[in-house]
Design an enzyme around this catalytic site. Structure first.
Site, PDB file in Angstrom:
ATOM      1  N   ALA A 163       0.578  -0.844  -0.006  1.00 20.36           N
ATOM      2  CA  ALA A 163       0.276   0.076  -0.145  1.00 20.36           C
ATOM      3  C   ALA A 163       1.132   1.299   0.269  1.00 20.36           C
ATOM      4  O   ALA A 163       2.225   0.968   0.629  1.00 20.36           O
ATOM      5  CB  ALA A 163      -0.598  -0.149   1.021  1.00 20.36           C
ATOM      6  N   GLN A 213      -4.961  -7.064  -5.751  1.00 22.71           N
ATOM      7  CA  GLN A 213      -5.294  -7.087  -4.679  1.00 22.71           C
ATOM      8  C   GLN A 213      -6.636  -6.674  -3.640  1.00 22.71           C
ATOM      9  O   GLN A 213      -6.207  -4.983  -3.722  1.00 22.71           O
ATOM     10  CB  GLN A 213      -3.937  -7.323  -3.317  1.00 22.71           C
ATOM     11  CG  GLN A 213      -4.644  -7.588  -1.684  1.00 22.71           C
ATOM     12  CD  GLN A 213      -3.576  -7.897  -1.068  1.00 22.71           C
ATOM     13  OE1 GLN A 213      -3.724  -7.046  -0.950  1.00 22.71           O
ATOM     14  NE2 GLN A 213      -2.979  -8.756  -0.955  1.00 22.71           N
ATOM     15  N   CYS A 269      -3.478  -8.322   6.075  1.00 28.32           N
ATOM     16  CA  CYS A 269      -2.936  -7.206   6.893  1.00 28.32           C
ATOM     17  C   CYS A 269      -3.243  -6.615   7.856  1.00 28.32           C
ATOM     18  O   CYS A 269      -4.299  -6.930   8.733  1.00 28.32           O
ATOM     19  CB  CYS A 269      -3.745  -5.765   5.929  1.00 28.32           C
ATOM     20  SG  CYS A 269      -3.996  -4.394   6.741  1.00 28.32           S
ATOM     21  N   ASN A 298       7.055 -15.774   1.024  1.00 27.49           N
ATOM     22  CA  ASN A 298       7.490 -13.918   1.382  1.00 27.49           C
ATOM     23  C   ASN A 298       7.672 -14.080   2.634  1.00 27.49           C
ATOM     24  O   ASN A 298       7.194 -14.899   3.693  1.00 27.49           O
ATOM     25  CB  ASN A 298       5.851 -13.782   1.244  1.00 27.49           C
ATOM     26  CG  ASN A 298       5.980 -11.621   1.179  1.00 27.49           C
ATOM     27  OD1 ASN A 298       4.861 -11.608   2.241  1.00 27.49           O
ATOM     28  ND2 ASN A 298       6.544 -11.399   0.642  1.00 27.49           N
ATOM     29  N   ASP A 356      11.494 -11.557   4.048  1.00 21.21           N
ATOM     30  CA  ASP A 356      12.426 -11.027   4.512  1.00 21.21           C
ATOM     31  C   ASP A 356      13.367 -11.506   2.955  1.00 21.21           C
ATOM     32  O   ASP A 356      14.747 -11.853   3.414  1.00 21.21           O
ATOM     33  CB  ASP A 356      12.629 -12.283   5.614  1.00 21.21           C
ATOM     34  CG  ASP A 356      12.236 -11.606   6.869  1.00 21.21           C
ATOM     35  OD1 ASP A 356      11.260 -10.545   6.971  1.00 21.21           O
ATOM     36  OD2 ASP A 356      12.594 -12.238   7.948  1.00 21.21           O
ATOM     37  N   ARG A 390       9.482  -4.908   0.704  1.00 18.06           N
ATOM     38  CA  ARG A 390      10.278  -4.328   0.822  1.00 18.06           C
ATOM     39  C   ARG A 390      11.751  -3.763  -0.304  1.00 18.06           C
ATOM     40  O   ARG A 390      12.208  -3.369  -0.092  1.00 18.06           O
ATOM     41  CB  ARG A 390      10.719  -4.631   2.463  1.00 18.06           C
ATOM     42  CG  ARG A 390       9.845  -4.040   3.378  1.00 18.06           C
ATOM     43  CD  ARG A 390       9.576  -4.550   4.721  1.00 18.06           C
ATOM     44  NE  ARG A 390       9.770  -5.641   4.918  1.00 18.06           N
ATOM     45  CZ  ARG A 390      10.167  -6.549   6.197  1.00 18.06           C
ATOM     46  NH1 ARG A 390      10.332  -5.593   6.547  1.00 18.06           N
ATOM     47  NH2 ARG A 390       9.966  -7.573   6.294  1.00 18.06           N
TER      48      ARG A 390
HETATM   49  C1  LIG Z   1       4.418  -0.190   3.123  1.00 19.53           C
HETATM   50  C2  LIG Z   1       4.032  -1.834   3.220  1.00 19.53           C
HETATM   51  C3  LIG Z   1       3.221  -1.759   2.635  1.00 19.53           C
HETATM   52  C4  LIG Z   1       2.523  -3.439   2.581  1.00 19.53           C
HETATM   53  N1  LIG Z   1       0.741  -3.383   1.835  1.00 19.53           N
HETATM   54  C5  LIG Z   1       0.700  -4.588   1.855  1.00 19.53           C
HETATM   55  C6  LIG Z   1      -0.626  -4.961   1.361  1.00 19.53           C
HETATM   56  O1  LIG Z   1      -1.079  -3.658   0.742  1.00 19.53           O
HETATM   57  N2  LIG Z   1      -1.322  -5.925   0.853  1.00 19.53           N
HETATM   58  C7  LIG Z   1      -0.252  -6.988   1.591  1.00 19.53           C
HETATM   59  O2  LIG Z   1      -0.898  -8.366   2.013  1.00 19.53           O
HETATM   60  N3  LIG Z   1       0.763  -7.078   2.402  1.00 19.53           N
HETATM   61  C8  LIG Z   1       0.985  -5.590   2.738  1.00 19.53           C
HETATM   62  N4  LIG Z   1       2.166  -5.445   2.949  1.00 19.53           N
HETATM   63  C9  LIG Z   1       3.158  -6.993   2.716  1.00 19.53           C
HETATM   64  C10 LIG Z   1       4.244  -7.223   2.412  1.00 19.53           C
HETATM   65  O3  LIG Z   1       3.208  -7.250   0.509  1.00 19.53           O
HETATM   66  C11 LIG Z   1       4.903  -8.119   2.729  1.00 19.53           C
HETATM   67  O4  LIG Z   1       3.951  -9.483   2.961  1.00 19.53           O
HETATM   68  C12 LIG Z   1       5.685  -7.965   3.930  1.00 19.53           C
HETATM   69  O5  LIG Z   1       6.210  -6.584   3.514  1.00 19.53           O
HETATM   70  C13 LIG Z   1       6.809  -9.418   4.049  1.00 19.53           C
HETATM   71  O6  LIG Z   1       7.374  -9.173   3.066  1.00 19.53           O
HETATM   72  P1  LIG Z   1       8.889  -8.352   2.328  1.00 19.53           P
HETATM   73  O7  LIG Z   1       9.814  -9.418   3.931  1.00 19.53           O
HETATM   74  O8  LIG Z   1       9.382  -8.759   0.978  1.00 19.53           O
HETATM   75  O9  LIG Z   1       9.106  -7.158   2.346  1.00 19.53           O
HETATM   76  C14 LIG Z   1       3.205  -4.065   2.930  1.00 19.53           C
HETATM   77  C15 LIG Z   1       4.259  -3.602   3.353  1.00 19.53           C
HETATM   78  C16 LIG Z   1       4.806  -2.476   3.228  1.00 19.53           C
HETATM   79  C17 LIG Z   1       6.004  -2.793   4.054  1.00 19.53           C
END
Ligand SMILES: Cc1cc2nc3c(=O)[nH]c(=O)nc-3n(C[C@H](O)[C@H](O)[C@H](O)COP(=O)(O)O)c2cc1C
Length: 339
Positions: A18, A70, A100, A200, A202, A225
């Site tokens: 988001a 989504q 979420c 998914n 890290d 991220r």
């Molecule tokens: C700024 C931000 C916004 C996110 N918005 C959503 C979202 O809208 N829907 C969702 O399912 N996950 C959302 N996530 C979670 C990510 O999709 C992901 O599951 C989570 O960051 C772990 O993955 P990573 O370690 O690759 O960041 C968001 C994460 C971040 C950091």
């Protein structure tokens, strides 16, 4: 890799974020090598009430496809109608948000609250599957809180009603982003369901992506991220997955991406908003580069696109000729509690 009939090649996915996953950023990640990009979460209720802002989130174009949109909500009929709406808007896949943990979303009974109410979650997924022709996926967490590993049983039920793939953020809802993601949970889900599992949590560099796939057997790796300020993580991970050494990119080419990102964002949402939204993004592009502290100050003051572009160009001009970008800080962006 296939999700329903949608080819995801390479099996690397930009995770929904988001406020981040604008059309501009998704296009960049696709060009850099993501096999699939996800929109940010879109409220089914906002679609129902015809929110103009929400329609803006659904903007897409051919070049970013395949695109997964989504949606979040807590009522099966509203979610089914929203799924139809986003399919008509161009979604190649519709994804159900079950991860979420933001209070506003939880209060509405949506997001990771659905991990607590599996019957409702399954009813929503079934209604979505019935409503659209495109594949339906679900993005879940391990459970509601530590010790709760309901995700396996829940995933089986989601698959039984026609969900085509499950993305697992390997933490519980209560964890937020605390503690390391538990990749062994992904491996267990791979064994338990007959549909592709998307791992998914890290993945912050190309090597992490390969390690996640090797350790869990997941069909695809989702990066969120780790792609902020570093869309080329997809190019490098694609290289490694194909058995090639990862390309290394000059720092200047990353700043060129930042410039492109800023311009397309300004085009998409207007200069005023585009520049504001780009400020934090631009800082991420500069991580670890000499001169990045001054750059961050300049960027935070930038109001016009040309001020922002000047700051990016000045940072590029002052780089040593052969500077490459080795992101020094692969740690999670800890202050991001939004999901
Ligand atoms: C700024 C931000 C916004 C996110 N918005 C959503 C979202 O809208 N829907 C969702 O399912 N996950 C959302 N996530 C979670 C990510 O999709 C992901 O599951 C989570 O960051 C772990 O993955 P990573 O370690 O690759 O960041 C968001 C994460 C971040 C950091």
């Amino acid at each position: 890799m296939l999700i329903g009939n949608v080819v995801v090649e390479p099996p690397l996915i930009l995770g929904p974020m988001a406020g981040m996953n604008t059309l501009a950023f998704r296009l960049l990640c696709r060009k850099a090598g993501a096999g699939l990009v996800c929109s940010e979460m879109v409220s089914a209720n906002a679609i129902r009430y015809g929110s103009v802002k929400t329609e803006g989130l659904l903007e897409t174009c051919l070049q970013e496809k395949p695109l997964s949109i989504q949606i979040f909500g807590a009522e099966p009929d509203v979610m089914a109608a929203a799924a139809q709406h986003v399919e008509a808007a161009g979604a190649d896949i519709v994804d159900l948000n079950m991860g979420c943990p933001v209070r506003k979303v939880l209060k509405a009974g949506a997001g990771s609250m659905l991990m607590k109410d599996p019957d409702l979650a399954v009813a929503i997924a079934a209604a979505m599957v019935q409503a659209v022709r495109v594949p339906v996926t679900a993005k879940i967490r391990i459970g509601w809180r530590r010790g709760d590993a309901s995700y396996i049983e829940l995933s089986r039920r989601l698959v039984d009603v026609g969900v085509d793939a499950i993305a697992l953020h390997a933490r519980t809802a209560g964890q937020g982003y605390r503690g390391p993601a538990d990749w062994s949970a992904i491996a267990r889900l791979v064994e338990a369901v007959p549909v592709p599992v998307i791992g998914n949590g890290d993945v912050f560099c190309a090597e992490d992506a390969v390690r996640m796939q090797r350790e869990t057997g997941c069909a695809a790796v989702m990066i969120a991220r780790g792609a902020l300020g570093d869309p080329l993580i997809f190019a490098q991970a694609a290289d490694l997955l194909a058995g090639r050494p990862a390309r290394s990119f000059p720092a200047r080419s990353r700043l060129a991406l930042a410039l492109w990102h800023a311009q397309v964002l300004a085009l998409q949402c207007g200069e005023h908003l585009g520049v504001r939204r780009m400020r934090m993004m631009a800082c991420w592009y500069s991580r670890g580069l000499p001169g990045s502290a001054k750059f961050r100050r300049d960027v935070c003051r930038a109001v016009t696109l040309s001020e922002l572009a000047d700051a990016i160009l000045a940072l590029a001009r002052n780089l040593p000729p052969n500077a490459t970008f080795e992101a020094p800080d692969r740690a999670p962006i800890e202050d991001m509690t939004f999901e």
